[in-house]
Write an enzyme that holds these catalytic residues in place. Sequence first.
Site, PDB file in Angstrom:
ATOM      1  N   TYR A  49      -4.597   2.361  15.650  1.00  0.00           N
ATOM      2  CA  TYR A  49      -3.379   2.420  16.464  1.00  0.00           C
ATOM      3  C   TYR A  49      -3.654   2.247  17.952  1.00  0.00           C
ATOM      4  CZ  TYR A  49      -0.868   3.842  12.308  1.00  0.00           C
ATOM      5  OH  TYR A  49      -0.301   3.843  11.058  1.00  0.00           O
ATOM      6  N   ARG A  78       0.853  -1.187   0.000  1.00  0.00           N
ATOM      7  CA  ARG A  78       0.000   0.000   0.000  1.00  0.00           C
ATOM      8  C   ARG A  78       0.891   1.239   0.000  1.00  0.00           C
ATOM      9  NH1 ARG A  78      -2.307   3.226   4.489  1.00  0.00           N
ATOM     10  NH2 ARG A  78      -4.007   4.431   3.590  1.00  0.00           N
ATOM     11  N   HIS A  95      -2.949  10.917   0.119  1.00  0.00           N
ATOM     12  CA  HIS A  95      -2.449  10.774   1.490  1.00  0.00           C
ATOM     13  C   HIS A  95      -1.825  12.113   1.886  1.00  0.00           C
ATOM     14  CE1 HIS A  95      -0.998   7.575   4.580  1.00  0.00           C
ATOM     15  NE2 HIS A  95      -0.753   8.759   5.105  1.00  0.00           N
ATOM     16  N   ASN A 100      -7.577   2.121   9.644  1.00  0.00           N
ATOM     17  CA  ASN A 100      -6.286   2.353  10.298  1.00  0.00           C
ATOM     18  C   ASN A 100      -6.536   2.398  11.794  1.00  0.00           C
ATOM     19  OD1 ASN A 100      -5.322   2.625   7.720  1.00  0.00           O
ATOM     20  ND2 ASN A 100      -4.808   4.794   7.891  1.00  0.00           N
ATOM     21  N   GLU A 127      -3.638   0.148   8.034  1.00  0.00           N
ATOM     22  CA  GLU A 127      -2.474   0.554   8.834  1.00  0.00           C
ATOM     23  C   GLU A 127      -2.644   0.044  10.249  1.00  0.00           C
ATOM     24  OE1 GLU A 127      -1.540   4.785   9.000  1.00  0.00           O
ATOM     25  OE2 GLU A 127      -1.822   4.974   6.837  1.00  0.00           O
ATOM     26  N   GLU A 166      -7.537   8.642   5.636  1.00  0.00           N
ATOM     27  CA  GLU A 166      -7.834   9.358   6.879  1.00  0.00           C
ATOM     28  C   GLU A 166      -8.331  10.790   6.668  1.00  0.00           C
ATOM     29  OE1 GLU A 166      -4.507   9.102   9.564  1.00  0.00           O
ATOM     30  OE2 GLU A 166      -4.667   6.932   9.718  1.00  0.00           O
TER      31      GLU A 166
HETATM   32  C1  PNW Z   1      -1.575   7.921  10.277  1.00  0.00           C
HETATM   33  N1  PNW Z   1      -3.566  11.678  15.234  1.00  0.00           N
HETATM   34  O1  PNW Z   1      -1.484   9.219  10.744  1.00  0.00           O
HETATM   35  C2  PNW Z   1      -1.168   8.100   8.830  1.00  0.00           C
HETATM   36  O2  PNW Z   1      -2.000   7.515   7.881  1.00  0.00           O
HETATM   37  C3  PNW Z   1       0.276   7.797   8.577  1.00  0.00           C
HETATM   38  O3  PNW Z   1       0.697   8.588   7.501  1.00  0.00           O
HETATM   39  C4  PNW Z   1       1.088   8.026   9.833  1.00  0.00           C
HETATM   40  O4  PNW Z   1       2.472   7.930   9.624  1.00  0.00           O
HETATM   41  C5  PNW Z   1       0.612   6.979  10.841  1.00  0.00           C
HETATM   42  O5  PNW Z   1      -0.787   7.090  11.071  1.00  0.00           O
HETATM   43  C6  PNW Z   1       1.323   7.052  12.174  1.00  0.00           C
HETATM   44  O6  PNW Z   1       1.071   8.277  12.797  1.00  0.00           O
HETATM   45  C7  PNW Z   1      -2.023   9.736  11.888  1.00  0.00           C
HETATM   46  O7  PNW Z   1      -2.906  12.594  15.743  1.00  0.00           O
HETATM   47  C8  PNW Z   1      -1.407  10.872  12.404  1.00  0.00           C
HETATM   48  O8  PNW Z   1      -4.691  11.330  15.683  1.00  0.00           O
HETATM   49  C9  PNW Z   1      -1.921  11.494  13.500  1.00  0.00           C
HETATM   50  C10 PNW Z   1      -3.073  11.003  14.099  1.00  0.00           C
HETATM   51  C11 PNW Z   1      -3.703   9.890  13.593  1.00  0.00           C
HETATM   52  C12 PNW Z   1      -3.177   9.257  12.478  1.00  0.00           C
END
Ligand code: PNW
Length: 448
Positions: free
Chosen positions: A289, A73, A117, A287, A352, A162
């Site tokens: 985290y 991706r 992106h 995505n 992700e 996102e």
């Molecule tokens: C995602 N937040 O970004 C992106 O899709 C990627 O490009 C990035 O490198 C990855 O997650 C890791 O951060 C985010 O602050 C960046 O909530 C910030 C946030 C969420 C997602």
Amino acid sequence: MFDPGFLWGAATSSYQIEGAITEDGRGPSIWDTFATTPGAVRGRDTGAIAADHYHRFPGDIALMAQLGLRAYRFSLAWPRIQPTGSGPANQRGLDFYRRLTDTLLDHGIQPWPTLYHWDLPQPLEDAGGWPVRDTAERFAEYAALAHEALGDRIARWTTLNEPWCSAFLGYATGRHAPGRREPAAAVRAAHHLLLGHGLASEAIRDSARVGITLNLTHVTPLSAEPADLDAARRIDGMQNRLFLDPLLRGAYPEDVLDDLGEVTGTGHVRDGDLKRIGAPLDYLGVNYYAPMLVAGSPTPAQSAYVGSPLTRVADGGRPKTAMGWEIDERGLVNLLLRLKDDYPAVPLYITENGAAFDDVVEQDGEREVVHDADRIAYLDGHLRACAEAIGHGVPLKGYFVWSLLDNFEWSFGYGPRFGIVHVDYATQRRTPKDSARWYAEVIRRGGL
Ligand code: PNW
């Protein structure tokens, strides 16, 4: 368990790895501008060189093949394809993505491109950016050009990555490009991003599959107190339902529209928009985290959660990654189960998932080795969460690690490292971390 067709991959994005920002006719993007604005990015880092993937893609793809990736991706830089955001395509920009996708296909790796992106051509921001409707129309034109040029080798397109980040970090908190702090504009941006997705999908849908990637999370209230319950409803509304509902139910959630009512009207939402946004999706990219624990707050705060100033994010007391994000794979199980229940029938991909940690780089004779046991533990836990969700009937079809390579982590610059492959930015040397070898083994076995 993972069935044999489960798609195993890794992800990156254009501005975070490519570098070569003035080469072959690429125009400036909002991230070029933002990164050179004092105070915007830690250490004044920029994407000017990044991981130099623009020049090193053949070696990077050879590495992907060694790891046994089935899919890769990546994203297309709009300003390579349309340097000013409108007008005819820049052939040299398209040629780069032709070479990239051909090389992937030669190695038996499925190209999984995202059209946007976050690297909006700067002239489109100068004309108002995502808060203006015209940007959605321009995006659809760009999507059609990309599809026309590359469609013969691409089976699946993702429109946006996102849109929550683009809208609310870009236009409300100003932590991302273009760095504006205009809550009402952010709400309009969210709608025009969704509209852009809808319009672009119309250009692609007849001959390829189309999806979108959202950053979603599982939101839990800190307690059963009414203020905490209300905060959880609001944040779930802004982070998840504001995007999921129009895409998968064809309507904005009423409670969120009420919360936003005072910030911005709905004058920017025209008849017919929701029908286009809500047209059937071939898949939803997720995505994930970290989960969110939220509470009511007596003191108003300006945050990304426009229209809900009396909310705050609480600490769940769990171990954290180098980003300060809590590690909790139960959040992923709960999110996937919720998607299955509330938005059934759409196939899901984790587009992700991954973590930044302070990697230990050691010298082993001539060779560098990178031990990242904490990243392996993170990935292992989250893949177990995926397997559990699949066991409960969640239609999860694939998983992409974020990220293949260490890269430019937006406003944090090159500090945080998410890669399963280490990048020494001084020499551009790539070193697969222990997690890369571990992941290759997972793919080879078809599971854990
Ligand atoms: C995602 N937040 O970004 C992106 O899709 C990627 O490009 C990035 O490198 C990855 O997650 C890791 O951060 C985010 O602050 C960046 O909530 C910030 C946030 C969420 C997602």
